[in-house]
Structures are given as structure tokens and as C-alpha cells.
Design an enzyme around this catalytic site. Structure first.
Site, PDB file in Angstrom:
ATOM      1  CG  HIS A  40     170.301 -24.837  54.343  1.00 16.69           C
ATOM      2  ND1 HIS A  40     169.151 -25.565  54.592  1.00 16.69           N
ATOM      3  CD2 HIS A  40     170.358 -24.695  52.991  1.00 16.69           C
ATOM      4  CE1 HIS A  40     168.552 -25.852  53.440  1.00 16.69           C
ATOM      5  NE2 HIS A  40     169.262 -25.329  52.459  1.00 16.69           N
TER       6      HIS A  40
ATOM      7  CE1 TYR B 222     171.591 -29.500  49.002  1.00 18.60           C
ATOM      8  CE2 TYR B 222     169.914 -28.147  50.053  1.00 18.60           C
ATOM      9  CZ  TYR B 222     170.493 -28.665  48.911  1.00 18.60           C
ATOM     10  OH  TYR B 222     169.978 -28.360  47.676  1.00 18.60           O
TER      11      TYR B 222
ATOM     12  NE  ARG C  83     158.319 -22.397  44.304  1.00 22.34           N
ATOM     13  CZ  ARG C  83     157.642 -23.530  44.469  1.00 22.34           C
ATOM     14  NH1 ARG C  83     157.607 -24.406  43.492  1.00 22.34           N
ATOM     15  NH2 ARG C  83     157.011 -23.782  45.591  1.00 22.34           N
TER      16      ARG C  83
HETATM   17  C1  FMN Z   1     165.461 -20.738  42.817  1.00 26.48           C
HETATM   18  C2  FMN Z   1     165.307 -21.306  44.193  1.00 26.48           C
HETATM   19  C3  FMN Z   1     166.423 -21.460  44.996  1.00 26.48           C
HETATM   20  C4  FMN Z   1     166.289 -21.951  46.306  1.00 26.48           C
HETATM   21  N1  FMN Z   1     167.389 -21.999  47.122  1.00 26.48           N
HETATM   22  C5  FMN Z   1     167.231 -22.279  48.426  1.00 26.48           C
HETATM   23  C6  FMN Z   1     168.299 -22.099  49.333  1.00 26.48           C
HETATM   24  O1  FMN Z   1     169.382 -21.597  48.987  1.00 26.48           O
HETATM   25  N2  FMN Z   1     168.105 -22.469  50.625  1.00 26.48           N
HETATM   26  C7  FMN Z   1     166.906 -22.959  51.062  1.00 26.48           C
HETATM   27  O2  FMN Z   1     166.773 -23.295  52.236  1.00 26.48           O
HETATM   28  N3  FMN Z   1     165.873 -23.094  50.229  1.00 26.48           N
HETATM   29  C8  FMN Z   1     165.983 -22.731  48.930  1.00 26.48           C
HETATM   30  N4  FMN Z   1     164.906 -22.772  48.107  1.00 26.48           N
HETATM   31  C9  FMN Z   1     163.583 -23.109  48.667  1.00 26.48           C
HETATM   32  C10 FMN Z   1     162.814 -21.835  49.034  1.00 26.48           C
HETATM   33  O3  FMN Z   1     163.501 -21.080  50.029  1.00 26.48           O
HETATM   34  C11 FMN Z   1     161.399 -22.154  49.523  1.00 26.48           C
HETATM   35  O4  FMN Z   1     161.483 -22.860  50.724  1.00 26.48           O
HETATM   36  C12 FMN Z   1     160.593 -22.966  48.510  1.00 26.48           C
HETATM   37  O5  FMN Z   1     160.782 -22.475  47.195  1.00 26.48           O
HETATM   38  C13 FMN Z   1     159.110 -22.948  48.842  1.00 26.48           C
HETATM   39  O6  FMN Z   1     158.625 -21.632  48.878  1.00 26.48           O
HETATM   40  P1  FMN Z   1     157.809 -20.968  47.642  1.00 26.48           P
HETATM   41  O7  FMN Z   1     156.604 -21.827  47.395  1.00 26.48           O
HETATM   42  O8  FMN Z   1     157.442 -19.583  48.128  1.00 26.48           O
HETATM   43  O9  FMN Z   1     158.699 -20.937  46.456  1.00 26.48           O
HETATM   44  C14 FMN Z   1     165.019 -22.322  46.795  1.00 26.48           C
HETATM   45  C15 FMN Z   1     163.908 -22.198  45.952  1.00 26.48           C
HETATM   46  C16 FMN Z   1     164.035 -21.674  44.684  1.00 26.48           C
HETATM   47  C17 FMN Z   1     162.794 -21.500  43.841  1.00 26.48           C
END
Ligand code: FMN
Length: 432
Positions: free
Chosen positions: A233, A238, A392
Site C-alpha cells: 500500500h 499513508y 463500492r
Molecule cells: C469501504 C472501503 C474501504 C476501503 N479500504 C481500502 C483499503 O484498505 N486500501 C486501499 O488501498 N483502498 C481502500 N479503499 C479504496 C478502494 O480500494 C477503491 O480504490 C475506491 O473505493 C475507488 O473504487 P470504487 O469507485 O470502485 O469504490 C476502500 C474503499 C472503500 C469503499
């Protein structure tokens, strides 16, 4: 030989090999894998989204993957049955790969107290159970190794919401009596992420070495768990990203100032993880811009003003060349408190496309508001990325990979137990 003396083929419900429980084997291909064109002529040619991808001998059955998602549901860093059910449900629904949530390599590297961890051996067994379930259902699974840096010791989102609603905003850092560790939060410099966050203790050389070794030790545990791949990551403000960005790093030692210095720590981690992980797939998630106001670089002086696509491309190239990075998963943002981001479908895809073009041989993943099969396929077709990651939409609709196949006219294997829900998709039943 049957009782009447006639040889007959026997029909048993075969078990998935290597699992410690009985699970029916999905035949003739795993869940989420396109059927052979010999059975379903419409599968020739296959859309790119359902073409398998091989990385260092690991075969991914399609290119629609589960992005890492923190669930704030771990028990002192240990995965629970929640994770088995949550990740297991994705493994049953056709995703090409699943990246487990940001998992802290040290306790102080958790975002929130209930974050996942891999800093001690007792965290191996519950993860192994999840990985074995995924494997028994033909799904590749990896983990995102992380350190939250100056954004550590915060609340789970719904607890933050509760706090904001009851006492108003103003504080994001969880105190010691709330299971937080505000005094142990670390970062590159004494610059907090925002008001209400902890004041980070700048890491000294010993602290930097400890983090590098914690990534190495967690990687060793990943081998014992049986993960198929690791993602480091390096995004979202971070620890690693905060060393890269001049907005959070004002050090004047070997780890600050020049681009070379700001990249030193993430590159050291990547090389160390590669050395322990060996010849297996290794990915890195980058935030390709801070989305801060103004340009990435002051043209006249050559000074870097924020983290952006040009520096991300240099990092990507060096990760590929020096650490054998196989894939870069391209996200954005998370570091600059005043960022204004215009969010629209695929808004981060151009960053993935830029890196893909600039660093031949490095696979790229696109993520961010990618919610349908046709949309995902369009990015692969235009050559912007090699895989897409979804977060999501999968929380809303865990069947997205199978629905994407339907949308693209591809016959893919649903879980045998769920086939009756997908008869229309398969056209006809059990032709093999
Ligand atoms: C509930 C939730 C938790 C997330 N936790 C992480 C994570 O642990 N590590 C990370 O790199 N991104 C995390 N993200 C970001 C997602 O991996 C992703 O990059 C972001 O939601 C955009 O994609 P989407 O439009 O398909 O949701 C998280 C997103 C959501 C909604």
C-alpha cells in the site's frame, strides 16, 4: 461393473482438491472463468475482461478484481468469521482476484483499532482459512500490506460519524481509552494530516529500518498463509505516500528533499518484500496525484510542489526495475486535506494509462467508479490498463463479475450451487 454386468460411467459429486472440508468441485472451469468456446461458441473471441492473465506463473481467470477494502472488523488484528463470509462471498461470485484489505505490518500502522494486521504469528491461521476457502473455489487471493503512518489511530468510519453527530466534528484521532495510540503515531515529519489528527513522530533511521523489517516479517507470514500475491500500500496518504509527497515530507536527511531521497523508503520496502517473497506476483498501489491546487512542479525553479503523475511514473519505473514489481494499481488522493477532486466514472483511468504507456512491461490496474462490464472492457480495449479493480459497486452487488459477463455476452461459470439463478446466462445447462 454394474449388477447386470454392463460397464457404466459413475456420477459422483466430486470434491475440490486440497480443501479440508467437502466443497463441490466447479467443473469444467472455476467460478468466473469463461467456458471454452467449444461449449459456448459466443466465447470466441473473448472480451479482454474475461481473458485470463498469467503473472509469474499464477493464472488469474479474468480481469475484474476486488479492490482492497478496510472493514474495521478485526479482533486485535485477527481476521474473524466476518472476513471468511465477506471474502468467501466474493470468491463464490466470479471475481478474478481478491485483494484483502489494508493489513498493518505493525500495531501502530493500523488506521483504526479494528484494522487487520499481520504483525504476529497468531494472525496467520484465520487468514489461512479464508485463503483455503478461496482456493477451493478457484479464486486467487492476495493481501495489501500497509502502514497508516500519520493517518493512524483514527476511528472506524461509522464511529467517526457517530462522534460527529453527537459532539460535532473536530477530532479524528482515537484516544488511548478508545483503543487508540495517539502518541505512537509516526510519519516523515511533524506535519499532521489535518486538524484533529495525531501529531506524528518523525521516523528516525532505526524506526525506518524497523518498518522495513516489519514488511519483511509480514511477507514471510504471507508465505505461511498461502497468498497468491501481495500488494504494497503506497497510496492514500499513508506512510509510504507521505514520504513521497513534498506536502507531508519536509525532511532534510536522506529521506527528504530530492525525489531520489523521497523515494528511498518505499523502494527499500519494495526491494525487501521482493527478496522475501521470491518469484511470486507483487503489486504496488500508488496515489498518482495529491490533487492539491497548483502544478506538480514549479517550472522556473524545478521544485516539486506536490506529488503527481510525473514522479509517480518515475517511482513506477524504479519499482519495476529494482524490485521486479509486476503490477501497479493506480489510485489517487488521500494525502492533501484540501483536495478538490472531480469524481466521475473512470476518473483515475488516465493516470493508469499514463504509467502503462511510460513503463513497458509493468502491468497496470485501473480503479475508481468502474461499475459495469462495458465500462471496464472499454478501458482494457483502449489500452489504458490490464485489469480493473472494483470496490463500492461490489459492496452493493457482489455478482458484478457475473453480470459483467452477461453484459458482454460471455458465458462464464457461476458457482454450481447457484447455477439455477443463472440459467439464462448460460444459454443451456450442463453441456459438458
Ligand atoms: C469501504 C472501503 C474501504 C476501503 N479500504 C481500502 C483499503 O484498505 N486500501 C486501499 O488501498 N483502498 C481502500 N479503499 C479504496 C478502494 O480500494 C477503491 O480504490 C475506491 O473505493 C475507488 O473504487 P470504487 O469507485 O470502485 O469504490 C476502500 C474503499 C472503500 C469503499
Amino acid at each position: 461393473m454394474a449388477a447386470n454386468g454392463i460397464h457404466e460411467e459413475l456420477f459422483v459429486n466430486p470434491r475440490a482438491e486440497g480443501a479440508d472440508q467437502y466443497y463441490p468441485l466447479n467443473e469444467p472451469v472455476p467460478i468466473g472463468h469463461a467456458f471454452p468456446a467449444s461449449l459456448y461458441p459466443q466465447n470466441d473471441p473473448l472480451p479482454l475482461l474475461f481473458q485470463p492473465l498469467s503473472i509469474r506463473g499464477v493464472e488469474f481467470k479474468n480481469r475484474i478484481w476486488v479492490a482492497p477494502m478496510c472493514m474495521y472488523s478485526s479482533d486485535n488484528g485477527h481476521a474473524t468469521d466476518f472476513h471468511l463470509v465477506h471474502i468467501g462471498s466474493m470468491a463464490l461470485r466470479g471475481a478474478g482476484a481478491i485483494i484483502l484489505e489494508a493489513t498493518a505490518v505493525l500495531p501502530a500502522g493500523r488506521i483504526a483499532p479494528e484494522d487487520a494486521g499481520l504483525w504476529t504469528d497468531s494472525q496467520i491461521a484465520p487468514l489461512r482459512r479464508i485463503v483455503e476457502f478461496c482456493h477451493a473455489h478457484g479464486t486467487k487471493v492476495g493481501i495489501q500490506l500497509a502502514h497508516a503512518g500519520r493517518k493512524a489511530s483514527t476511528y472506524a468510519p461509522w464511529i467517526q460519524d457517530k462522534r460527529d453527530a453527537r459532539v460535532g466534528g473536530g477530532r479524528s484521532v482515537a484516544g488511548v481509552v478508545e483503543n487508540g495510540w495517539p502518541d505512537e503515531v509516526v510519519g516523515p515529519s511533524e506535519i499532521p494530516h489535518d486538524t484533529g489528527y495525531a501529531y506524528p513522530n518523525p521516523l528516525n533511521q532505526k524506526g525506518i529500518d524497523q518498518v522495513v523489517e516489519a514488511f519483511a516479517a509480514a511477507t514471510e507470514r504471507c508465505k505461511q498463509v498461502g497468498f497468491d500475491f501481495i500488494e504494497i500500500h503506497g497510496a492514500h496518504g499513508y506512510l509510504l505516500h507521505s514520504f513521497c509527497s513534498p506536502l507531508s515530507n519536509d525532511r532534510d536527511d536522506d529521506y527528504g528533499g530530492s525525489l531520489e531521497n523521497r523515494l528511498r523508503f518505499p523502494l527499500a520496502i519494495a526491494r525487501r518484500v521482493r527478496a522475501v517473497w521470491g518469484d511470486k506476483p507483487l503489486f504496488y498501489r500508488v496515489s498518482a496525484t495529491d490533487w492539491a491546487e497548483g502544478p506538480e512542479k514549479e517550472e522556473k525553479t524545478g521544485e516539486w510542489l506536490q506529488w503527481g503523475i510525473d514522479q509517480s511514473t518515475v517511482l513506477a519505473r524504479r519499482l519495476h526495475e529494482e524490485a521486479g514489481m509486476d503490477l501497479i494499481d493506480v489510485s489517487t488522493g488521500g494525502l492533501w486535506k484540501n483536495a478538490r477532486i472531480a469524481v466521475f466514472p473512470g476518473y483515475q483511468v488516465p493516470f493508469a494509462a499514463h504509467i502503462k504507456k511510460a513503463v513497458p512491461g509493468l502491468l497496470t490496474g485501473a480503479v475508481g467508479h468502474i461499475n459495469s462490464g462495458k465500462q471496464a472492457e472499454s478501458y482494457l480495449k483502449e489500452g489504458s490498463a490490464d485489469v480493473v479493480l472494483v470496490a463500492r459497486e461490489l459492496l452493493r452487488n457482489v455478482d458484478l463479475p457475473l453480470e459483467a459477463a452477461q453484459e458482454l455476452g460471455v458465458a462464464v461459470k457461476p458457482a454450481s450451487q447457484y447455477e439455477m439463478g443463472w440459467v439464462g446466462m448460460m444459454g443451456r445447462r450442463h453441456p459438458w
